[in-house]
Scaffold this motif. Structure first.
Motif, PDB file in Angstrom:
ATOM      1  N   GLU A 126     -12.714  -6.571   0.977  1.00  0.00           N
ATOM      2  CA  GLU A 126     -12.589  -6.854  -0.451  1.00  0.00           C
ATOM      3  C   GLU A 126     -13.763  -7.697  -0.945  1.00  0.00           C
ATOM      4  O   GLU A 126     -14.293  -7.461  -2.043  1.00  0.00           O
ATOM      5  N   MET A 147      -7.164   3.068  -2.010  1.00  0.00           N
ATOM      6  CA  MET A 147      -8.250   2.093  -1.886  1.00  0.00           C
ATOM      7  C   MET A 147      -7.812   0.913  -1.019  1.00  0.00           C
ATOM      8  O   MET A 147      -8.590   0.393  -0.219  1.00  0.00           O
ATOM      9  N   LEU A 148      -6.576   0.522  -1.168  1.00  0.00           N
ATOM     10  CA  LEU A 148      -6.043  -0.561  -0.341  1.00  0.00           C
ATOM     11  C   LEU A 148      -5.920  -0.106   1.108  1.00  0.00           C
ATOM     12  O   LEU A 148      -6.194  -0.879   2.030  1.00  0.00           O
ATOM     13  N   ARG A 164     -10.575  -2.114  -8.730  1.00  0.00           N
ATOM     14  CA  ARG A 164     -10.535  -1.461  -7.413  1.00  0.00           C
ATOM     15  C   ARG A 164      -9.135  -0.946  -7.089  1.00  0.00           C
ATOM     16  O   ARG A 164      -8.981   0.175  -6.587  1.00  0.00           O
ATOM     17  N   TYR A 165      -8.121  -1.762  -7.381  1.00  0.00           N
ATOM     18  CA  TYR A 165      -6.758  -1.401  -6.997  1.00  0.00           C
ATOM     19  C   TYR A 165      -5.954  -0.964  -8.222  1.00  0.00           C
ATOM     20  O   TYR A 165      -4.871  -1.480  -8.505  1.00  0.00           O
ATOM     21  N   TYR A 166      -6.494   0.016  -8.926  1.00  0.00           N
ATOM     22  CA  TYR A 166      -5.848   0.494 -10.148  1.00  0.00           C
ATOM     23  C   TYR A 166      -4.476   1.098  -9.856  1.00  0.00           C
ATOM     24  O   TYR A 166      -3.574   1.066 -10.698  1.00  0.00           O
ATOM     25  N   ARG A 167      -4.285   1.650  -8.635  1.00  0.00           N
ATOM     26  CA  ARG A 167      -2.983   2.211  -8.305  1.00  0.00           C
ATOM     27  C   ARG A 167      -1.938   1.106  -8.112  1.00  0.00           C
ATOM     28  O   ARG A 167      -0.773   1.262  -8.484  1.00  0.00           O
ATOM     29  N   THR A 168      -2.351  -0.021  -7.561  1.00  0.00           N
ATOM     30  CA  THR A 168      -1.438  -1.161  -7.437  1.00  0.00           C
ATOM     31  C   THR A 168      -1.027  -1.644  -8.818  1.00  0.00           C
ATOM     32  O   THR A 168       0.151  -1.919  -9.069  1.00  0.00           O
ATOM     33  N   ASP A 208      -1.581   3.262  -2.823  1.00  0.00           N
ATOM     34  CA  ASP A 208      -2.925   2.820  -3.178  1.00  0.00           C
ATOM     35  C   ASP A 208      -3.883   3.145  -2.026  1.00  0.00           C
ATOM     36  O   ASP A 208      -3.939   2.424  -1.026  1.00  0.00           O
ATOM     37  N   GLN A 226      -1.880  -9.868  -6.152  1.00  0.00           N
ATOM     38  CA  GLN A 226      -1.200  -8.666  -5.691  1.00  0.00           C
ATOM     39  C   GLN A 226       0.203  -8.506  -6.260  1.00  0.00           C
ATOM     40  O   GLN A 226       0.735  -7.407  -6.325  1.00  0.00           O
ATOM     41  N   ARG A 267      -6.428 -12.111  -3.629  1.00  0.00           N
ATOM     42  CA  ARG A 267      -5.444 -11.166  -3.099  1.00  0.00           C
ATOM     43  C   ARG A 267      -4.042 -11.774  -3.097  1.00  0.00           C
ATOM     44  O   ARG A 267      -3.076 -11.162  -3.557  1.00  0.00           O
ATOM     45  N   GLN A 279       0.825  -1.205   0.000  1.00  0.00           N
ATOM     46  CA  GLN A 279       0.000   0.000   0.000  1.00  0.00           C
ATOM     47  C   GLN A 279       0.863   1.259   0.000  1.00  0.00           C
ATOM     48  O   GLN A 279       0.604   2.200  -0.752  1.00  0.00           O
TER      49      GLN A 279
END
Length: 252
Positions: A56, A42-43, A119-123, A40, A85, A81, A35
């Motif tokens: 999640e 959202m995370l 959801r985790y587009y930044r990751t 991220d 991830q 996950r 994170q």
């Protein structure tokens, strides 16, 4: 492999008479490092909910806040996950899912992987940013001590995603273990570290010294770290088991 000792057998391991085991666990450390490295938010929201996998599952399966998350839904979120991830593709995630749940389907895997990426587009963006950086400079780097892994040949995406996270988590644990060892030697010589299990540490000490050991562990391990310019709390969950109460390693 101590990590894989069955729970039943852990009851066979106990502190010596008059002693106690103080256990400190930086739960979900790699996810929390991910994170910070990926920035991220959202995370971060999911982590701060108190139960990452349930949070999640609520998103993936549109479960309303007033409804309890079923165990199967939480398990599905956890499976995805742990596989996705680090950038694993659908076939790899599906293969890993089948090892944990033989009823898992390919269609469910595809659906949940797509939900994860949304959801985790930044990751996901971090994966590709890190790969671009590695292709330019030729190495991955941990974010605390700057330890490097070089690549003579272009690496797989999962390698470049994985190394900075696991290496940064290892940096954190190594620095804390050294400090904990020094503090125990100076302030409570009767206590000693007996084992490290990735993001957890066990210290054995006389029962009378438990308050001192718990205080030292809290001061050393329940703390903030700054990673990539972002300061986050990387706390611990602490438990203690006593020989006088017939406690065993399974209790912590």
């Amino acid at each position: 492999n101590v990590m894989n000792i069955e729970q039943l057998l852990r009851h066979m391991l106990a502190p010596k008479p008059g002693m106690a085991i103080v256990h400190a666990d930086k739960r979900q450390l790699e996810i929390r490092v991910m994170q910070a490295v990926a920035a991220d938010m959202m995370l971060l929201d999911a982590i701060n909910s108190g139960d990452l996998y349930s949070a999640e599952a609520r998103t993936y399966f549109n479960i309303p806040p007033e409804e309890k998350v079923k165990k199967s839904a939480r398990q599905s979120a956890k499976i995805i996950r742990l596989g996705r991830q680090y950038g694993a593709g659908v076939p790899t995630c599906y293969a890993q899912a089948l090892k944990m749940d033989r009823t898992f389907t390919l269609s469910r895997t595809k659906l949940l992987v797509a939900q994860f990426d949304k959801r985790y587009y930044r990751t996901v963006a971090y994966w590709h940013e890190e790969m671009a950086r590695v292709l330019e400079c030729g190495y991955s780097e941990s974010r605390l001590l700057g330890r490097r892994r070089t690549y003579p040949m272009p690496p797989e995406l999962s390698e470049t995603v994985n190394y900075p996270i696991q290496a940064t988590a290892a940096d954190m644990m190594n620095l804390e273990i050294v400090e904990l060892y020094d503090r125990l030697a100076a302030e409570c010589p009767s206590a000693h570290i007996i084992i490290q299990l990735h993001d957890a540490i066990d210290v054995e000490c006389p029962e009378d010294d438990v308050p001192t050991v718990e205080r030292i562990i809290d001061e050393v391990m329940d703390r903030e770290w700054t990673i990539c310019g972002v300061t986050r709390m990387f706390g611990i969950e602490r438990k203690t088991t006593y020989a006088s109460k017939e406690g065993t390693w399974a209790d912590v």
